[in-house]
Design an enzyme around this catalytic site. Structure first.
Site, PDB file in Angstrom:
ATOM      1  N   ASN A  13       1.055  -1.189   0.135  1.00  0.00           N
ATOM      2  CA  ASN A  13       0.009  -0.067   0.037  1.00  0.00           C
ATOM      3  C   ASN A  13       0.828   1.133   0.078  1.00  0.00           C
ATOM      4  O   ASN A  13       1.543   1.708   1.289  1.00  0.00           O
ATOM      5  CB  ASN A  13      -0.883   0.026   1.260  1.00  0.00           C
ATOM      6  CG  ASN A  13      -1.766   1.261   1.536  1.00  0.00           C
ATOM      7  OD1 ASN A  13      -1.956   2.132   0.624  1.00  0.00           O
ATOM      8  ND2 ASN A  13      -2.409   1.469   2.566  1.00  0.00           N
ATOM      9  N   LYS A  15       0.064   4.296  -0.376  1.00  0.00           N
ATOM     10  CA  LYS A  15      -0.480   5.676   0.154  1.00  0.00           C
ATOM     11  C   LYS A  15      -0.312   6.732  -0.945  1.00  0.00           C
ATOM     12  O   LYS A  15      -0.180   6.288  -2.069  1.00  0.00           O
ATOM     13  CB  LYS A  15      -0.126   5.622   1.655  1.00  0.00           C
ATOM     14  CG  LYS A  15      -0.257   4.459   2.410  1.00  0.00           C
ATOM     15  CD  LYS A  15      -0.061   4.436   3.908  1.00  0.00           C
ATOM     16  CE  LYS A  15      -0.235   3.318   4.665  1.00  0.00           C
ATOM     17  NZ  LYS A  15      -0.041   3.468   6.120  1.00  0.00           N
ATOM     18  N   HIS A  98      -9.712   1.571   4.511  1.00  0.00           N
ATOM     19  CA  HIS A  98      -8.272   1.746   5.250  1.00  0.00           C
ATOM     20  C   HIS A  98      -8.683   2.594   6.415  1.00  0.00           C
ATOM     21  O   HIS A  98      -9.349   3.775   6.479  1.00  0.00           O
ATOM     22  CB  HIS A  98      -6.974   2.434   4.288  1.00  0.00           C
ATOM     23  CG  HIS A  98      -5.715   2.106   5.014  1.00  0.00           C
ATOM     24  ND1 HIS A  98      -5.494   3.162   5.860  1.00  0.00           N
ATOM     25  CD2 HIS A  98      -4.994   1.261   4.850  1.00  0.00           C
ATOM     26  CE1 HIS A  98      -4.430   2.783   6.226  1.00  0.00           C
ATOM     27  NE2 HIS A  98      -3.838   1.652   5.847  1.00  0.00           N
ATOM     28  N   GLU A 100      -6.902   5.082   7.866  1.00  0.00           N
ATOM     29  CA  GLU A 100      -6.728   6.416   7.485  1.00  0.00           C
ATOM     30  C   GLU A 100      -7.817   6.941   6.680  1.00  0.00           C
ATOM     31  O   GLU A 100      -8.046   8.317   6.749  1.00  0.00           O
ATOM     32  CB  GLU A 100      -5.521   6.472   6.490  1.00  0.00           C
ATOM     33  CG  GLU A 100      -4.173   6.293   7.207  1.00  0.00           C
ATOM     34  CD  GLU A 100      -2.907   5.532   6.532  1.00  0.00           C
ATOM     35  OE1 GLU A 100      -2.750   5.786   5.429  1.00  0.00           O
ATOM     36  OE2 GLU A 100      -2.117   5.271   7.449  1.00  0.00           O
ATOM     37  N   GLU A 170      -5.917  -4.638  10.363  1.00  0.00           N
ATOM     38  CA  GLU A 170      -4.679  -3.837  10.705  1.00  0.00           C
ATOM     39  C   GLU A 170      -4.921  -2.961  11.988  1.00  0.00           C
ATOM     40  O   GLU A 170      -5.993  -2.057  11.768  1.00  0.00           O
ATOM     41  CB  GLU A 170      -4.636  -2.645   9.421  1.00  0.00           C
ATOM     42  CG  GLU A 170      -4.386  -3.194   8.191  1.00  0.00           C
ATOM     43  CD  GLU A 170      -3.715  -2.426   7.250  1.00  0.00           C
ATOM     44  OE1 GLU A 170      -2.637  -2.741   6.838  1.00  0.00           O
ATOM     45  OE2 GLU A 170      -4.360  -1.473   6.922  1.00  0.00           O
ATOM     46  N   GLY A 176       2.366   2.399  10.766  1.00  0.00           N
ATOM     47  CA  GLY A 176       3.441   3.372  10.602  1.00  0.00           C
ATOM     48  C   GLY A 176       3.921   3.750  11.784  1.00  0.00           C
ATOM     49  O   GLY A 176       4.547   4.546  12.101  1.00  0.00           O
ATOM     50  N   SER A 216       3.087  -2.351  10.346  1.00  0.00           N
ATOM     51  CA  SER A 216       4.644  -2.305  10.633  1.00  0.00           C
ATOM     52  C   SER A 216       5.230  -3.621  10.164  1.00  0.00           C
ATOM     53  O   SER A 216       6.125  -4.322  10.966  1.00  0.00           O
ATOM     54  CB  SER A 216       4.792  -1.840  11.950  1.00  0.00           C
ATOM     55  OG  SER A 216       4.448  -0.570  12.438  1.00  0.00           O
TER      56      SER A 216
HETATM   57  P1  PGA Z   1       2.554   0.354   7.709  1.00  0.00           P
HETATM   58  O1  PGA Z   1       1.233   0.458   7.216  1.00  0.00           O
HETATM   59  O2  PGA Z   1       3.181  -1.049   6.942  1.00  0.00           O
HETATM   60  O3  PGA Z   1       3.549   1.346   7.199  1.00  0.00           O
HETATM   61  O4  PGA Z   1       2.398   0.177   9.081  1.00  0.00           O
HETATM   62  C1  PGA Z   1       0.382  -0.419   6.581  1.00  0.00           C
HETATM   63  C2  PGA Z   1      -0.872   0.003   6.233  1.00  0.00           C
HETATM   64  O5  PGA Z   1      -1.516   1.072   6.536  1.00  0.00           O
HETATM   65  O6  PGA Z   1      -1.623  -0.823   5.341  1.00  0.00           O
END
Ligand code: PGA
Length: 254
Positions: A13, A15, A98, A100, A170, A176, A216
């Site tokens: 992803n 983003k 997601h 976000e 998630e 992140g 992560s």
């Molecule tokens: P990350 O993000 O691997 O940077 O923690 C995962 C995601 O948001 O899909």
């Protein structure tokens, strides 16, 4: 179907990162690194990169997904993109819900469900994200949050629809932050999600559904996570932005 019949899926992803020229270069380097894997490799890229990425993945084993979609087919929805639009350029997957988007763009369980249904109608495969916040985790609400999100996301779907849907568990506190859920905890949460699908659609569907872990994921923790009974791969954010780290995650079993 025994668990080991499910394929492993590693989805990046990106983003809001990567310009089209960067996407093309990334794919041309990734292609070589992942050409022998039997795991499914997906890159979910910004809208602006979709067309370039789709051209770049021709004759490779890399699949392309979008990161969002709207649920109407067409009309006066300035700035939105429909499932039909994604499908017509051969996009295969789309991330829906997601955290976000839930947090910054007012995505709700209801809009997630509308988007999942609209995508499946166009034969786009949804990657539906569910996960608890730190506060929900600390107050013992994880199971309730993730099973409710799953049930609402899948509302009105048939068993066949659910088989064509990927779920990504998630935990929001792990996205992140560098804080990865322990392999055991992630597996237990994913088992709860699979249990809910079994309750709604029966054992056969539940055993077939691909459920990923996200938050992560890095080359250092991928192998342990993917060795768990119910974790079928990962949705990878930060570590999907470098060919080296992403290809190591894809090749965790090499
Ligand atoms: P990350 O993000 O691997 O940077 O923690 C995962 C995601 O948001 O899909």
């Amino acid at each position: 179907m025994p668990k080991n019949m499910r394929r492993k899926v590693i989805a990046g992803n990106w983003k809001m990162n990567m310009l089209p020229n960067e996407a093309i270069e990334f794919i041309s380097r990734l292609e070589n690194e992942v050409k022998d894997t039997k795991n499914e490799v997906i890159l979910c890229v910004p809208y602006i990169d979709l067309f370039y990425s789709l051209l770049a993945v021709q004759k490779t084993n890399i699949h392309v997904g979008a990161q969002n979609v709207f649920y109407e087919e067409s009309g006066a929805y300035t700035g939105e993109i429909s499932p039909k639009m994604l499908k017509c350029i051969n996009v295969e997957y789309v991330i829906i819900g997601h955290s976000e988007r839930r947090q910054y763009f007012a995505e709700t369980d209801e809009t997630v469900n509308l988007k999942v249904k609209a995508s499946l109608k166009e034969e786009l495969k949804p990657i539906v994200c569910v996960g608890e916040s730190l506060e929900q985790k600390e107050t013992g609400k994880t199971e309730n949050v993730i099973t409710t999100q799953t049930e609402k996301a899948l509302k009105d779907l048939t068993g066949e629809d659910v088989r064509n849907t990927i779920i990504a568990y998630e935990p929001i506190w792990a996205i992140g932050t560098g804080k990865v859920a322990s392999a055991n905890d992630a597996n237990e949460s994913i088992k709860k999600i699979r249990g809910k699908i079994k309750e709604l659609y029966g054992e056969d569907v539940a055993e077939d559904v691909i459920i990923l872990y996200g938050g992560s994921v890095k080359p250092e923790n991928a192998k342990e996570l993917f060795s768990m009974s119910d974790i079928d791969g990962a949705l990878v954010g930060g570590a999907s932005l470098k060919v080296d780290s992403f290809s190591k995650i894809v090749n965790f079993d090499k």
